[in-house]
Motif scaffolding. Structure first.
Motif, PDB file in Angstrom:
ATOM      1  N   GLU A 137      39.045  84.407  55.621  1.00 43.76           N
ATOM      2  CA  GLU A 137      39.050  83.907  54.243  1.00 43.76           C
ATOM      3  C   GLU A 137      40.001  84.691  53.342  1.00 43.76           C
ATOM      4  O   GLU A 137      40.787  84.102  52.627  1.00 43.76           O
ATOM      5  N   CYS A 138      39.906  86.023  53.378  1.00 46.30           N
ATOM      6  CA  CYS A 138      40.720  86.818  52.442  1.00 46.30           C
ATOM      7  C   CYS A 138      41.850  87.588  53.120  1.00 46.30           C
ATOM      8  O   CYS A 138      42.721  88.112  52.446  1.00 46.30           O
ATOM      9  N   GLY A 139      41.830  87.693  54.432  1.00 44.00           N
ATOM     10  CA  GLY A 139      42.883  88.387  55.161  1.00 44.00           C
ATOM     11  C   GLY A 139      42.725  89.892  55.246  1.00 44.00           C
ATOM     12  O   GLY A 139      43.583  90.576  55.804  1.00 44.00           O
ATOM     13  N   ALA A 140      41.616  90.427  54.719  1.00 41.13           N
ATOM     14  CA  ALA A 140      41.387  91.874  54.789  1.00 41.13           C
ATOM     15  C   ALA A 140      41.088  92.284  56.228  1.00 41.13           C
ATOM     16  O   ALA A 140      40.539  91.508  57.013  1.00 41.13           O
ATOM     17  N   ALA A 141      41.458  93.512  56.561  1.00 39.19           N
ATOM     18  CA  ALA A 141      41.210  94.029  57.915  1.00 39.19           C
ATOM     19  C   ALA A 141      39.702  94.191  58.127  1.00 39.19           C
ATOM     20  O   ALA A 141      38.984  94.649  57.241  1.00 39.19           O
ATOM     21  N   ILE A 142      39.243  93.783  59.306  1.00 35.12           N
ATOM     22  CA  ILE A 142      37.840  93.955  59.676  1.00 35.12           C
ATOM     23  C   ILE A 142      37.739  95.245  60.484  1.00 35.12           C
ATOM     24  O   ILE A 142      38.425  95.394  61.499  1.00 35.12           O
ATOM     25  N   PRO A 143      36.912  96.197  60.054  1.00 37.98           N
ATOM     26  CA  PRO A 143      36.803  97.474  60.764  1.00 37.98           C
ATOM     27  C   PRO A 143      36.385  97.274  62.226  1.00 37.98           C
ATOM     28  O   PRO A 143      35.618  96.371  62.550  1.00 37.98           O
TER      29      PRO A 143
ATOM     30  N   PRO B 203      29.582  90.647  67.621  1.00 35.05           N
ATOM     31  CA  PRO B 203      30.527  89.922  68.470  1.00 35.05           C
ATOM     32  C   PRO B 203      30.929  88.591  67.843  1.00 35.05           C
ATOM     33  O   PRO B 203      30.080  87.860  67.318  1.00 35.05           O
ATOM     34  N   GLY B 204      32.205  88.299  67.849  1.00 35.91           N
ATOM     35  CA  GLY B 204      32.700  87.043  67.299  1.00 35.91           C
ATOM     36  C   GLY B 204      32.798  87.011  65.793  1.00 35.91           C
ATOM     37  O   GLY B 204      32.899  85.943  65.194  1.00 35.91           O
ATOM     38  N   VAL B 205      32.775  88.183  65.153  1.00 36.83           N
ATOM     39  CA  VAL B 205      32.823  88.226  63.689  1.00 36.83           C
ATOM     40  C   VAL B 205      34.135  87.618  63.190  1.00 36.83           C
ATOM     41  O   VAL B 205      35.187  87.794  63.792  1.00 36.83           O
ATOM     42  N   ARG B 206      34.051  86.858  62.101  1.00 33.73           N
ATOM     43  CA  ARG B 206      35.223  86.171  61.576  1.00 33.73           C
ATOM     44  C   ARG B 206      35.495  86.529  60.114  1.00 33.73           C
ATOM     45  O   ARG B 206      36.548  86.211  59.590  1.00 33.73           O
ATOM     46  N   LEU B 207      34.522  87.177  59.461  1.00 36.32           N
ATOM     47  CA  LEU B 207      34.654  87.496  58.039  1.00 36.32           C
ATOM     48  C   LEU B 207      34.436  88.985  57.803  1.00 36.32           C
ATOM     49  O   LEU B 207      33.674  89.630  58.514  1.00 36.32           O
ATOM     50  N   CYS B 208      35.081  89.505  56.756  1.00 36.47           N
ATOM     51  CA  CYS B 208      34.826  90.889  56.354  1.00 36.47           C
ATOM     52  C   CYS B 208      33.442  90.949  55.695  1.00 36.47           C
ATOM     53  O   CYS B 208      32.828  89.928  55.414  1.00 36.47           O
ATOM     54  N   VAL B 209      32.970  92.158  55.451  1.00 36.17           N
ATOM     55  CA  VAL B 209      31.631  92.335  54.890  1.00 36.17           C
ATOM     56  C   VAL B 209      31.512  91.655  53.525  1.00 36.17           C
ATOM     57  O   VAL B 209      30.520  90.981  53.230  1.00 36.17           O
TER      58      VAL B 209
END
Length: 89
Positions: A41-47, A55-61
């Motif tokens: 959605e926002c393009g931020a890096a996911i840690p 597993p399979g996370v697609r969004l940042c917190v």
């Protein structure tokens, strides 16, 4: 014991059906597959820690929290059509 036109156990059947629906909905929201490195959605890096934990996370917190808040506001709730309490209102 059921009363009126219902058979014995009808209330429990309705409760069981409501629980089954909620479990199926929750399972459909579970992530699977490979995690993304950046939020879709926002393009931020996911840690990396989040990628491993979910597993399979697609969004940042932040985006996931916003989506969860929206679902809680508009989300289902409890089916109270057959309860005595809803008939008293």
């Amino acid at each position: 014991m059921a009363g009126g036109w219902t058979r014995d156990g009808a209330v429990q059947d309705q409760i069981d059906a409501s629980i089954d629906d909620a479990v199926q909905e929750a399972r459909s929201r579970l992530h699977s597959g490979n995690s993304l490195t950046h939020c879709e959605e926002c393009g931020a890096a996911i840690p990396v820690a989040r990628q491993k934990a979910v597993p399979g996370v697609r969004l940042c917190v932040t985006c996931q929290s916003e989506r969860d808040d929206e679902q809680n506001i508009t989300g289902g709730g409890i089916n109270r059509r057959g309860s005595k309490d809803s008939q008293l209102r």
